[in-house]
Scaffold this active site. Sequence first.
Site, PDB file in Angstrom:
ATOM      1  N   ASP A 280       0.819  -1.207   0.000  1.00 34.62           N
ATOM      2  CA  ASP A 280       0.000   0.000   0.000  1.00 34.62           C
ATOM      3  C   ASP A 280       0.858   1.264   0.000  1.00 34.62           C
ATOM      4  O   ASP A 280       0.449   2.294  -0.535  1.00 34.62           O
ATOM      5  CB  ASP A 280      -0.937  -0.004   1.216  1.00 34.62           C
ATOM      6  CG  ASP A 280      -2.118  -0.946   1.023  1.00 34.62           C
ATOM      7  OD1 ASP A 280      -2.236  -1.534  -0.070  1.00 34.62           O
ATOM      8  OD2 ASP A 280      -2.918  -1.094   1.966  1.00 34.62           O
TER       9      ASP A 280
ATOM     10  N   LYS B 183       2.430   6.151  -3.004  1.00 39.34           N
ATOM     11  CA  LYS B 183       3.434   6.926  -3.733  1.00 39.34           C
ATOM     12  C   LYS B 183       2.990   7.138  -5.176  1.00 39.34           C
ATOM     13  O   LYS B 183       3.062   8.256  -5.709  1.00 39.34           O
ATOM     14  CB  LYS B 183       4.782   6.201  -3.693  1.00 39.34           C
ATOM     15  CG  LYS B 183       5.851   6.861  -4.547  1.00 39.34           C
ATOM     16  CD  LYS B 183       7.100   5.988  -4.642  1.00 39.34           C
ATOM     17  CE  LYS B 183       8.087   6.557  -5.647  1.00 39.34           C
ATOM     18  NZ  LYS B 183       9.274   5.670  -5.820  1.00 39.34           N
TER      19      LYS B 183
END
Length: 296
Positions: free
Chosen positions: A77, A82
């Site tokens: 995750d 990002k």
Amino acid sequence: MAEKRLSFAVFGNASKAFDTLQILDMLDYLAGHKADVYIEQNFYRVLANELKRDFPIAGVFEGVNFDVDYVISLGGDGTFLKAASKVGPKQTPIIGVNMGRLGFLANVVPEDIERVLDDVFAGKCEIEERAVIQLEADGEPLENCPFALNDIAILKRDNAAMISIKASVDGEYLVTYLADGLVISTPTGSTAYSLSIGGPIIVPQSGILSITPVAPHSLNIRPIVINDEAEIKLEVQSRSHNFLAAVDGRSEKLREGVTLTVKKAPHKVRIVKLHGQRFFSTLREKLMWGADTRKL
């Protein structure tokens, strides 16, 4: 009918050793469908070092310098967040491939990536939109990415003293939190940091946000759920005269005296899903609900 030529931007976690054979299989699959593949610069360096061979890509990119049809996130995750921060207002659909152990956002296991890509190339993939929130300081967005898919956290910087956070919702005073911090979470982020501090699990598409204190001084101060169209204003006081604002884990030091505003962002994050994948079944699997059930 000829298959549409698609382009993909690939993000990955450069600090972890992934199963490079699975990544090679995916790249070969995309090459077989004549897709244009671009790999984020840092991740490309890791792959090139691990693979010790050429692999079929159209190029390398840095930061937000990509314009593609889909994004592929290889990791957990954190890698997905990002990628989402780099996609931002582009709203490019993201395919999250879970190369780790637990993932609510990276919800495609490597064994299923080709199945998902089959749907993508056939134009039959399911795309779910998730709300995003943003943080402003004195009416201006933060210099770094101000958008959060999961949560915005206001946190103390030192180990000793709690911070004071005066909170208002749509101009109406709510409460002054005396705590280690405060987490404002979207439904997507309700299974992340917010969950670990006692916040509620929120079903996606609920149109609400949760406000949850971190280690509050008073046990009477409980999490609260509000409409996601509301505007939250925060004023922070600290003995150290500064504090941290973390936007999906990307932290920035701020000085007390600024007025923070948290509100819904003008764009959403679009997530590619497996057909038949449902939130409640994902909850049961990831949180192992029922794992301790015994037959009578």
